[in-house]
Structure formats: structure tokens, C-alpha cells
Design an enzyme around this catalytic site. Sequence first.
Site, mmCIF file in Angstrom:
data_model
loop_
_atom_site.group_PDB
_atom_site.id
_atom_site.type_symbol
_atom_site.label_atom_id
_atom_site.label_comp_id
_atom_site.label_asym_id
_atom_site.label_seq_id
_atom_site.Cartn_x
_atom_site.Cartn_y
_atom_site.Cartn_z
ATOM 1 N N CYS A 87 1.050 -1.522 0.177
ATOM 2 C CA CYS A 87 0.269 0.094 -0.054
ATOM 3 C C CYS A 87 0.618 1.387 -0.004
ATOM 4 O O CYS A 87 1.658 1.485 -1.073
ATOM 5 C CB CYS A 87 -0.636 0.429 1.016
ATOM 6 N N HIS A 196 -3.485 -5.742 0.989
ATOM 7 C CA HIS A 196 -2.397 -5.981 2.236
ATOM 8 C C HIS A 196 -2.211 -7.687 2.964
ATOM 9 O O HIS A 196 -3.435 -7.781 3.611
ATOM 10 C CB HIS A 196 -3.121 -5.264 3.558
ATOM 11 N N GLU A 198 -0.917 -8.302 5.047
ATOM 12 C CA GLU A 198 -0.366 -8.968 6.009
ATOM 13 C C GLU A 198 -2.228 -8.570 7.332
ATOM 14 O O GLU A 198 -1.499 -8.923 8.133
ATOM 15 C CB GLU A 198 0.192 -8.055 6.990
#
Length: 229
Positions: A87, A196, A198
Site C-alpha cells: 500500500c 494488504h 498482512e
Amino acid sequence: MSARVGVITFPGTLDDVDAARAVTRSEADAVPLWHGDQDLKGVDAVVVPGGFSYGDYLRCGAIARFAPVMTSVVAAARRGMPVLGICNGFQILCEAGLLPGALVRNDRLHFVCRDQWLRVENNTTSWTTRYDEGADVLIPLKSGEGGYVADDPTLDRLEGEGRVVFRYVDGNPNGSRRDIAGVCSENGRVVGLMPHPEHAIDALTGPSDDGLGVFFSALDAVKTLVTSA
């Protein structure tokens, strides 16, 4: 000895803790790196996480690319260290010249926050070897300036060289050219993507655990680099 993966914190970074958790879940050691310190602390790879570095003043990532830590990251990447930009981290890597193109305001001029299907177009990079080529993965997306743009010759080169790593499926959320969600460097060791991974490391708290493959892939890449050194 465990691989050591650095996770950078800038003023305005939001997802460094989540990125560090994902690194730890992949059985590597997460090493905090500070934006104002050039010391990479002997890490084997680096994650530039998401957020709003320096408040997104001027342009997303435009100030962060001049941070002291990025001087070291750029030099390390050019020596072959695996680097991932997520991002805002993707924006920073583009601003720093490690990846081609740029990220601009979403075409509908609204912040987008949703679970997004991506197709793995290249599973040979340092961050994607744990995926099957053509696999669809479900990863959260949250960005206001996530539209990937580049001129046609650059896009043609990326397509021809297999450097489009992830592509949006089931609808383009931000107007990215050719539905591109992530790209890589020529050697495949630097990867940037807008969604994302994560936030997709546990099916209990995310839409899937599909994001873990990114971090386990880096662990494999580091082991390969150490073995070949």
C-alpha cells in the site's frame, strides 16, 4: 538461525505491527527499523508497510522516499535484498525508483476498503513462490490513492517481462491500468502491491489466511540467497 526481516516505521505508518506479526507467523524474526536511522540492523529482507507516511503531504510516499532508512533500503535492494512494499509502501518504492509507475487517486475519488480477490500472475518472485501461478487469493484492500498507472510502453514491458505480480479480479476497485494490483523489479526481489497480505494471515480475523504465502515465500528466498552466497 531464523531469517531477520526488517519492518520500517515512518511517522504516520499504521500497519507496521500487523506486518511484524505476519513476519513472525512465517517463522522469521521481525526487526523494527526507524525511518530516521540508516542502520538496517543486518536484516535479510525488508517490509515497507502501509499507512500515511508523513501524512501523505505533497504526494503519497513522496517525502518518505527521502527518509534516511530509505537510502539504505534502496542500496540494499540494488544489491539483491528482497524488499516488499504494501500500500503506502508500494507508493514509496515507486517514488524511490525501485519500481516503475505511480499510484494515483482512485478513479471514483473515494477511499476503498473491502476484501479483494487477486490473481497471482507471477509466482517466481521472492515474495510469491509459495503460490501457484494463476491462483486466486482473497486479500483486504484499503486505499484512497491505489490506482496504478504507467505509460503504455512501460506497461507493455512489464507484461512482456512477466513483472505483473498480482492482478485484480471480479472488478477493478480503483481504476488501475490493466487491473494491475502489484508489480516487481527486473530481478523479482522487489515487489509492491496495493492490497494488504498482512491482514490475511488468520482466517479467524481476516477474510482468509492467503496473505501468509507472501511472507513464507520471503523466508524461502532468504534461505536460497544464504545458500548461494
